[in-house]
Design an enzyme around this catalytic site. Structure first.
Site, PDB file in Angstrom:
ATOM      1  N   PRO A  14      14.294 -14.294 -27.127  1.00 24.84           N
ATOM      2  CA  PRO A  14      14.984 -14.483 -28.422  1.00 24.84           C
ATOM      3  C   PRO A  14      16.284 -14.546 -28.662  1.00 24.84           C
ATOM      4  O   PRO A  14      17.063 -14.359 -27.999  1.00 24.84           O
ATOM      5  CB  PRO A  14      14.924 -12.575 -28.894  1.00 24.84           C
ATOM      6  CG  PRO A  14      14.898 -12.159 -27.608  1.00 24.84           C
ATOM      7  CD  PRO A  14      14.217 -12.871 -26.561  1.00 24.84           C
ATOM      8  N   CYS A 101      22.194  -6.810 -27.142  1.00 21.55           N
ATOM      9  CA  CYS A 101      23.108  -7.665 -28.104  1.00 21.55           C
ATOM     10  C   CYS A 101      24.436  -7.043 -28.088  1.00 21.55           C
ATOM     11  O   CYS A 101      24.826  -6.071 -28.274  1.00 21.55           O
ATOM     12  CB  CYS A 101      22.678  -7.807 -29.378  1.00 21.55           C
ATOM     13  SG  CYS A 101      23.685  -8.778 -30.285  1.00 21.55           S
ATOM     14  N   ARG A 226      19.440 -19.827 -22.913  1.00 19.92           N
ATOM     15  CA  ARG A 226      20.292 -21.075 -23.333  1.00 19.92           C
ATOM     16  C   ARG A 226      19.676 -22.398 -22.672  1.00 19.92           C
ATOM     17  O   ARG A 226      19.848 -23.474 -23.134  1.00 19.92           O
ATOM     18  CB  ARG A 226      21.536 -20.892 -22.936  1.00 19.92           C
ATOM     19  CG  ARG A 226      22.377 -19.696 -23.653  1.00 19.92           C
ATOM     20  CD  ARG A 226      23.613 -19.262 -23.308  1.00 19.92           C
ATOM     21  NE  ARG A 226      23.289 -18.217 -21.992  1.00 19.92           N
ATOM     22  CZ  ARG A 226      24.331 -18.209 -20.930  1.00 19.92           C
ATOM     23  NH1 ARG A 226      25.394 -18.335 -21.118  1.00 19.92           N
ATOM     24  NH2 ARG A 226      23.659 -17.236 -19.936  1.00 19.92           N
TER      25      ARG A 226
HETATM   26  C1  LIG Z   1      22.687 -17.974 -29.476  1.00 19.90           C
HETATM   27  C2  LIG Z   1      21.859 -16.939 -28.664  1.00 19.90           C
HETATM   28  C3  LIG Z   1      21.395 -15.827 -29.690  1.00 19.90           C
HETATM   29  C4  LIG Z   1      20.754 -14.710 -28.931  1.00 19.90           C
HETATM   30  N1  LIG Z   1      20.046 -13.899 -29.738  1.00 19.90           N
HETATM   31  C5  LIG Z   1      19.418 -12.819 -29.123  1.00 19.90           C
HETATM   32  C6  LIG Z   1      18.778 -11.905 -29.850  1.00 19.90           C
HETATM   33  O1  LIG Z   1      18.386 -12.056 -31.064  1.00 19.90           O
HETATM   34  N2  LIG Z   1      17.997 -10.919 -29.045  1.00 19.90           N
HETATM   35  C7  LIG Z   1      18.197 -10.783 -28.001  1.00 19.90           C
HETATM   36  O2  LIG Z   1      17.737  -9.656 -27.234  1.00 19.90           O
HETATM   37  N3  LIG Z   1      19.154 -11.450 -27.084  1.00 19.90           N
HETATM   38  C8  LIG Z   1      19.690 -12.724 -27.475  1.00 19.90           C
HETATM   39  N4  LIG Z   1      20.207 -13.510 -26.855  1.00 19.90           N
HETATM   40  C9  LIG Z   1      20.171 -13.290 -25.460  1.00 19.90           C
HETATM   41  C10 LIG Z   1      19.430 -14.289 -24.933  1.00 19.90           C
HETATM   42  O3  LIG Z   1      18.192 -13.675 -25.293  1.00 19.90           O
HETATM   43  C11 LIG Z   1      19.494 -13.952 -23.111  1.00 19.90           C
HETATM   44  O4  LIG Z   1      19.269 -12.896 -22.971  1.00 19.90           O
HETATM   45  C12 LIG Z   1      20.764 -14.635 -22.643  1.00 19.90           C
HETATM   46  O5  LIG Z   1      21.230 -15.629 -23.528  1.00 19.90           O
HETATM   47  C13 LIG Z   1      20.739 -14.611 -21.132  1.00 19.90           C
HETATM   48  O6  LIG Z   1      19.835 -15.694 -20.798  1.00 19.90           O
HETATM   49  P1  LIG Z   1      20.166 -17.122 -20.590  1.00 19.90           P
HETATM   50  O7  LIG Z   1      21.021 -17.008 -19.306  1.00 19.90           O
HETATM   51  O8  LIG Z   1      18.871 -17.771 -20.090  1.00 19.90           O
HETATM   52  O9  LIG Z   1      20.706 -17.763 -21.787  1.00 19.90           O
HETATM   53  C14 LIG Z   1      20.886 -14.695 -27.656  1.00 19.90           C
HETATM   54  C15 LIG Z   1      21.507 -15.600 -26.846  1.00 19.90           C
HETATM   55  C16 LIG Z   1      22.156 -16.672 -27.403  1.00 19.90           C
HETATM   56  C17 LIG Z   1      22.783 -17.640 -26.680  1.00 19.90           C
END
Ligand SMILES: Cc1cc2nc3c(=O)[nH]c(=O)nc-3n(C[C@H](O)[C@H](O)[C@H](O)COP(=O)(O)O)c2cc1C
EC number: 1.3.1.-
Length: 332
Positions: A14, A101, A226
């Site tokens: 998400p 979050c 990301r």
């Molecule tokens: C732009 C953005 C928006 C995000 N929105 C949410 C969200 O709505 N709900 C959520 O649980 N995590 C949200 N996250 C966190 C991601 O789901 C994820 O847990 C976090 O980015 C770590 O994973 P990654 O290293 O693959 O980016 C968001 C992250 C980013 C960068």
């Protein structure tokens, strides 16, 4: 979980403001097993907010989805979870509750990662939502709230006892935001502490980092956020890597630009008035490509498909001048 995690799964995370139907469609086309909606406010749903409900609209042919809601009032969350279940019917695979979050405007109201500071309330939310819907309830949280204070293992046990059927763990503390690294050891400790499926999340951006995430956490399934921005190919690469198949080549500069063009067209067709959302996607697609910084400045002013196309046409020209169209280019 209805057996969903009996097999290894690679999930699109998400992401608020990012995980719309076009982004989800492109990720699934490249092999993502399931995509989440962006987080949806339970309070917003309770006010019948059109803007909030729009986040739950599925794309054409989109027949499976995980919905994530956020909030902190067990009754509101339960009632709105039931509404979501009713609205989405068969397409809903499970419903997830955001407990990770870290944004101040969310935690300040007691939502998102603030629930990690109040496991009692978090558990009441999980059981209230579980009692209100037939679909499985999942939770997504972080290593802990305050930097250096790891609470995820106890928290995970509480959530399992309250009825969570699976959990996604991102190995950073909430106060860390996105700084530093996601701690794979913390995710492994959660995985060993509970008997429901744990999905590992944090810093998987390509085949090698996804392999490391699976290896060091012992989790079969992972979630990518990301690493998928401007890079739907990450799913075909990661799936191949985890299944022991040959990892496909990185996309070429031409393929990246053409995917940006397609993404823009899909947004224009499917989400009326949403083309400005393309600005950030376009910047992600072209990162690292010749002419990217000039293009980024122009993208910020684009509001029509034709304007995006014109910047992308110029990028094709630039890249061909540099003889770079066929160069391969990964996530930046
Ligand atoms: C732009 C953005 C928006 C995000 N929105 C949410 C969200 O709505 N709900 C959520 O649980 N995590 C949200 N996250 C966190 C991601 O789901 C994820 O847990 C976090 O980015 C770590 O994973 P990654 O290293 O693959 O980016 C968001 C992250 C980013 C960068």
């Amino acid at each position: 979980m209805g057996g969903f995690f009996d097999r290894q799964r690679v999930l699109l995370a998400p992401m608020a403001g990012v995980s719309d139907e076009v982004f989800r469609f492109l990720a699934k086309e490249q092999g993502a097993d399931l995509a989440y909606t962006e987080m949806v406010s339970a309070k917003g749903l309770s006010y019948a907010s059109e803007k909030t409900r729009k986040l739950l609209e599925l794309g054409e042919g989109e027949d499976r989805i995980a919905v994530q809601i956020f909030g902190h009032e067990p009754d509101t969350m339960a009632a709105q979870a039931a509404w979501v279940e009713d609205a989405l019917g068969e397409a809903l695979v499970y419903l997830d509750i955001n407990m990770g979050c870290p944004a101040r405007k969310i935690t300040g109201k007691g939502d998102g990662a603030a629930l990690m500071r109040d496991p009692e309330l978090a558990a009441r939310i999980v059981s209230a939502v579980g009692a209100a819907i037939e679909h499985p309830v999942a939770v997504k949280f972080r290593r802990g709230y305050d930097e250096g204070v790891e609470t995820c293992v106890d928290f995970a046990r509480r959530m399992e006892d309250a009825g969570a059927a699976s959990m996604v763990v991102h190995g950073r503390f909430a106060r860390q935001m996105y700084r530093g690294r996601s701690d794979r050891g913390a995710i492994a400790r959660v995985r060993r502490a509970v008997s429901v499926p744990v999905i590992a999340n944090g810093d998987a951006v390509d085949a090698a980092s996804a392999r490391a995430l699976v290896r060091d956490t012992g989790c079969a399934s992972i979630m990518i956020a990301r690493g998928a921005q401007g890079n739907p190919w990450v799913f075909s690469q990661v799936k191949a890597a985890l299944e022991g198949r040959e990892v496909p080549d990185l996309p070429t500069v031409r393929e990246r630009i053409e995917m940006a063009r397609r993404h823009a067209r899909l947004l224009a067709e499917r989400a009326e008035g949403q083309i400005v959302r393309m600005r950030k996607h376009a910047m992600w697609y072209v990162a690292g490509i010749p002419g990217a910084s000039a293009a980024r400045a122009r993208f910020t002013r684009c509001s029509t498909l034709a304007e995006f196309d014109s910047v992308l046409d110029d990028m094709i020209e630039q890249a061909s001048l540099h003889d770079a169209l066929d160069a391969r280019c990964g996530h930046v």
